[in-house]
Design an enzyme around this catalytic site. Structure first.
Site: not given
Ligand code: LLP
Length: 418
Positions: A242, A277, A279, A315, A345-346, A373
């Protein structure tokens, strides 16, 4: 300065490490995802270093970017992995990841995926409901195995992020409520083929403040204490992923501050700490390289139609997300305010709005912060083959996924005989 550690201007030309992006576009074509090995390694080391002597496991969230080269690089650094499907499991194993460092998250694991993960002897299933637990117990029994389980608890904390990627509120589909967690752990005798080894939460993505993480970890600590007072002892606490990154002007905590505060808030625990982690490991280690096809000036707007689109990077269209868009060649000509749009086309097919740039058709642009992502959410909408992916390593560049061909796209389809 570009503001990105491994993507910098040298003599007015944007480089990935020491390679001009212009050369990459000529060699591999556009659109093309470009990742920097050095940027990924440095993010991983920042996490490792911040944990210091604290017993921990970093489980990279594969969904952020699942290219085999990325997974292999992280596996070689010693990383674990957080997966959410059988496909991601196969990727990690193919890339040389250690199954004993894999946690399996997600609300909807199907039977086949559970069997695959049981057969691979993964570290832990992050289970999100009572019914999922029943199914896992049954399958593990059939396979004569004991499934290691961590219950994903929904701590009901506001992650203060985009509603689509906030996961830790009680109205979200994820996890079990804190109030039910204890009774599920207590019911372990009902599940002879389950061993509760962990406790888990994940409250959302792109968090730019520490306070929601702190609130969640406090709730988890409290729950752990309650479990211990009932004689239930577990081996690890998984605090999910997150941590946000800077796209525009956000000021997320550094990896160091984030990890340190997790360690401090759980200092009294003996359990191993896990994090997932995604992102923050790869987001700013990648960009999407695209070429301007046409400039279109209407009385209302200036459009730069580029060869990347919402199928390559969803995104902006899905979350109204902002990504910096930098010219590969710095120019001194007159600037206009452009809508950077793709060929799909959007009206939702845009990569950036109101960007001041000096452009001529044919110019290359770099859509920044696209390592996470980006490719992993790409599609073949409008029968567009997916982009190539390359990874730079100092003065070398490696093709890590070749551009799809139209033949490949249609090869799996069949027409009715009559
Ligand atoms: N663990 C779980 C259970 C998750 O669902 C996620 C992300 C992560 C870890 C990794 O989270 P991060 O460290 O990447 O924040 N497509 C969206 C982001 C969706 C995240 C879904 N879950 C975007 O492009 O912002």
């Amino acid at each position: 300065m570009s503001g990105f550690s491994e993507f910098n201007y040298l003599d007015g030309e944007l480089h990935a490490e020491s390679i001009p992006l212009q050369n990459i576009a000529e060699q591999f074509g556009t659109p093309c995802y470009v990742y920097s090995r050095a940027a990924i390694v440095s993010a991983y080391h920042a996490f490792e270093k911040a944990f210091g002597a604290r017993e921990h496991l970093i489980c990279y969230a594969v969904k952020a970017n699942s290219n085999l080269a990325v997974l292999n690089l992280l596996a070689r650094l010693g990383s674990g992995f957080d997966i959410v499907s059988g496909g991601e499991l196969q990727r990690v194993i193919t890339a040389g990841g250690d199954p004993r460092k894999i946690v399996f998250s997600g609300v909807g694991k199907n039977r086949e995926e559970m069997r695959m993960a049981l057969a691979a002897n993964i570290l832990c299933f992050n289970v999100e409901s009572h019914t999922e637990l029943q199914q896992l117990d049954k399958l593990a029994g059939e396979m004569n195995k004991i499934a290691p389980v961590s219950l994903r608890v929904n701590p009901d904390v506001d992650a203060k992020t985009h509603p689509y990627i906030s996961t830790g509120l009680k109205e979200n589909k994820f996890g079990v409520p804190v109030s039910e967690a204890i009774s599920i752990y207590q019911s372990s005798q009902q599940f002879p083929h389950i061993k509760f080894t962990g406790l888990d939460c994940h409250i959302g993505s792109q968090l730019t403040e520490l306070s929601p993480f702190m609130q969640a970890s406090e709730k988890m600590l409290h729950l752990l204490e309650q479990l211990q007072s009932q004689g239930i002892f577990i081996e690890h606490l998984d605090l999910g992923g997150g941590l946000g990154i800077r796209y525009l002007d956000e000021t997320p905590p550094s990896i160091k501050d984030y990890v340190s505060s997790l360690c401090t808030s759980t200092a009294q625990l003996k359990q191993r700490l896990l994090i997932e982690p995604g992102r923050s490991m790869i987001g700013n280690a990648g960009l999407l390289l695209t070429r301007t096809e046409y400039l279109k000036h209407t009385p209302d707007r200036n459009f730069a139609v580029v060869d990347a689109a919402m199928n390559d990077l969803l995104r902006p269209a899905l979350y109204d997300a902002y990504h910096h868009i930098l010219p590969v060649q710095q120019k001194t000509g007159e600037m206009h305010e452009y809508q950077i749009v793709g060929p799909i086309c959007e009206t939702g097919d845009f990569l950036g709005k109101n960007r001041k740039l000096s452009l001529t058709s044919g110019d290359l642009l770099a859509v920044m912060s696209a390592g996470a992502y980006g490719m992993s959410m790409s599609s073949n909408y409008n029968t567009r083959p997916r982009a190539a992916e390359v990874m730079t390593d100092g003065n070398q560049v490696h093709l890590i996924r070749k551009r799809e061909t139209i033949d490949e796209l249609i090869a799996t389809e069949t027409m009715l005989a009559e």
